[in-house]
Design a protein around this motif. Sequence first.
Motif, PDB file in Angstrom:
ATOM      1  N   GLU A  10       0.835  -1.212   0.000  1.00  0.00           N
ATOM      2  CA  GLU A  10       0.000   0.000   0.000  1.00  0.00           C
ATOM      3  C   GLU A  10       0.865   1.255   0.000  1.00  0.00           C
ATOM      4  O   GLU A  10       0.580   2.210  -0.734  1.00  0.00           O
ATOM      5  CB  GLU A  10      -0.933  -0.003   1.212  1.00  0.00           C
ATOM      6  N   GLU A  11       1.925   1.250   0.799  1.00  0.00           N
ATOM      7  CA  GLU A  11       2.825   2.412   0.852  1.00  0.00           C
ATOM      8  C   GLU A  11       3.545   2.626  -0.476  1.00  0.00           C
ATOM      9  O   GLU A  11       3.662   3.755  -0.953  1.00  0.00           O
ATOM     10  CB  GLU A  11       3.844   2.244   1.982  1.00  0.00           C
ATOM     11  N   LEU A  12       4.011   1.544  -1.091  1.00  0.00           N
ATOM     12  CA  LEU A  12       4.712   1.647  -2.372  1.00  0.00           C
ATOM     13  C   LEU A  12       3.779   2.097  -3.493  1.00  0.00           C
ATOM     14  O   LEU A  12       4.218   2.701  -4.474  1.00  0.00           O
ATOM     15  CB  LEU A  12       5.348   0.302  -2.742  1.00  0.00           C
ATOM     16  N   MET A  13       2.495   1.805  -3.363  1.00  0.00           N
ATOM     17  CA  MET A  13       1.510   2.151  -4.386  1.00  0.00           C
ATOM     18  C   MET A  13       1.185   3.644  -4.421  1.00  0.00           C
ATOM     19  O   MET A  13       0.825   4.168  -5.473  1.00  0.00           O
ATOM     20  CB  MET A  13       0.195   1.389  -4.145  1.00  0.00           C
ATOM     21  N   GLN A  14       1.284   4.327  -3.294  1.00  0.00           N
ATOM     22  CA  GLN A  14       0.802   5.709  -3.202  1.00  0.00           C
ATOM     23  C   GLN A  14       1.354   6.644  -4.280  1.00  0.00           C
ATOM     24  O   GLN A  14       0.583   7.320  -4.952  1.00  0.00           O
ATOM     25  CB  GLN A  14       1.031   6.271  -1.796  1.00  0.00           C
ATOM     26  N   PRO A  15       2.686   6.726  -4.485  1.00  0.00           N
ATOM     27  CA  PRO A  15       3.170   7.655  -5.524  1.00  0.00           C
ATOM     28  C   PRO A  15       2.711   7.262  -6.931  1.00  0.00           C
ATOM     29  O   PRO A  15       2.427   8.126  -7.757  1.00  0.00           O
ATOM     30  CB  PRO A  15       4.697   7.592  -5.407  1.00  0.00           C
ATOM     31  N   ILE A  16       2.600   5.967  -7.191  1.00  0.00           N
ATOM     32  CA  ILE A  16       2.152   5.492  -8.505  1.00  0.00           C
ATOM     33  C   ILE A  16       0.701   5.930  -8.730  1.00  0.00           C
ATOM     34  O   ILE A  16       0.338   6.450  -9.784  1.00  0.00           O
ATOM     35  CB  ILE A  16       2.259   3.952  -8.608  1.00  0.00           C
ATOM     36  N   LEU A  17      -0.119   5.733  -7.722  1.00  0.00           N
ATOM     37  CA  LEU A  17      -1.534   6.085  -7.823  1.00  0.00           C
ATOM     38  C   LEU A  17      -1.740   7.583  -7.969  1.00  0.00           C
ATOM     39  O   LEU A  17      -2.553   8.025  -8.783  1.00  0.00           O
ATOM     40  CB  LEU A  17      -2.290   5.573  -6.589  1.00  0.00           C
ATOM     41  N   GLN A  18      -1.008   8.365  -7.185  1.00  0.00           N
ATOM     42  CA  GLN A  18      -1.151   9.821  -7.255  1.00  0.00           C
ATOM     43  C   GLN A  18      -0.774  10.341  -8.638  1.00  0.00           C
ATOM     44  O   GLN A  18      -1.473  11.169  -9.202  1.00  0.00           O
ATOM     45  CB  GLN A  18      -0.301  10.497  -6.175  1.00  0.00           C
ATOM     46  N   GLU A  19       0.316   9.811  -9.189  1.00  0.00           N
ATOM     47  CA  GLU A  19       0.781  10.252 -10.508  1.00  0.00           C
ATOM     48  C   GLU A  19      -0.263   9.952 -11.583  1.00  0.00           C
ATOM     49  O   GLU A  19      -0.491  10.739 -12.487  1.00  0.00           O
ATOM     50  CB  GLU A  19       2.096   9.535 -10.848  1.00  0.00           C
ATOM     51  N   LYS A  20      -0.935   8.846 -11.469  1.00  0.00           N
ATOM     52  CA  LYS A  20      -1.881   8.407 -12.500  1.00  0.00           C
ATOM     53  C   LYS A  20      -3.336   8.718 -12.148  1.00  0.00           C
ATOM     54  O   LYS A  20      -4.249   8.352 -12.880  1.00  0.00           O
ATOM     55  CB  LYS A  20      -1.716   6.905 -12.748  1.00  0.00           C
ATOM     56  N   GLU A  21      -3.553   9.384 -10.994  1.00  0.00           N
ATOM     57  CA  GLU A  21      -4.895   9.719 -10.522  1.00  0.00           C
ATOM     58  C   GLU A  21      -5.781   8.478 -10.428  1.00  0.00           C
ATOM     59  O   GLU A  21      -6.906   8.440 -10.916  1.00  0.00           O
ATOM     60  CB  GLU A  21      -5.532  10.803 -11.400  1.00  0.00           C
ATOM     61  N   LEU A  22      -5.223   7.443  -9.785  1.00  0.00           N
ATOM     62  CA  LEU A  22      -5.932   6.189  -9.574  1.00  0.00           C
ATOM     63  C   LEU A  22      -6.199   6.000  -8.086  1.00  0.00           C
ATOM     64  O   LEU A  22      -5.578   6.639  -7.243  1.00  0.00           O
ATOM     65  CB  LEU A  22      -5.114   5.006 -10.106  1.00  0.00           C
ATOM     66  N   GLU A  23      -7.108   5.099  -7.780  1.00  0.00           N
ATOM     67  CA  GLU A  23      -7.479   4.807  -6.400  1.00  0.00           C
ATOM     68  C   GLU A  23      -7.119   3.361  -6.085  1.00  0.00           C
ATOM     69  O   GLU A  23      -7.371   2.465  -6.880  1.00  0.00           O
ATOM     70  CB  GLU A  23      -8.989   5.010  -6.265  1.00  0.00           C
ATOM     71  N   LEU A  24      -6.529   3.146  -4.919  1.00  0.00           N
ATOM     72  CA  LEU A  24      -6.269   1.789  -4.440  1.00  0.00           C
ATOM     73  C   LEU A  24      -7.536   1.290  -3.759  1.00  0.00           C
ATOM     74  O   LEU A  24      -7.998   1.870  -2.783  1.00  0.00           O
ATOM     75  CB  LEU A  24      -5.101   1.777  -3.458  1.00  0.00           C
TER      76      LEU A  24
END
Length: 156
Positions: A10-24
């Motif tokens: 979950e922590e590693l996903m945050q920057p990827i999601l923010q950059e792509k405007e996606l939701e975990l």
Amino acid sequence: MSSNVIKTTEELMQPILQEKELELVDVEYVKEGQNWFLRVYIDSEDGIDIADCGTVSEQLSEKLDEADPVEEAYFLEVSSPGVERPLKSKGDFEKNVNNNVFVKLYEPIDGQKEYEGILTEFTDNMATIEYKVKTRKKLVEIPFNKIAKARLAVTL
């Protein structure tokens, strides 16, 4: 150990999601047969496609290789949560008012541990669901902390 893998993912996903405007939506780390699976479910306002899943999978795979939170061999799967998307947070409930939902409870309310119907309201940590008993419509109020699992429900 499983919770550590999920938390790190979950922590590693945050920057990827923010950059792509996606939701975990959810992360699962489960053993099925002899194999371990790290499943990541993502979504966005406009939905996601296979290209989004592929891009996120590549970027997350690199970050997981660097952080190395998983001891055993595993398969990484990144996908959409599908039409019966889980509802995990209060925000998920707020966004899905007027949608059909399926809810499992920790303990019965009015003699039932499962309800399926329209989420008519979510306020003050209380979900109100309109459901049918034969031909009659009924309302049940369910405290958020009594909900064990919830998801959107497809109606035919």
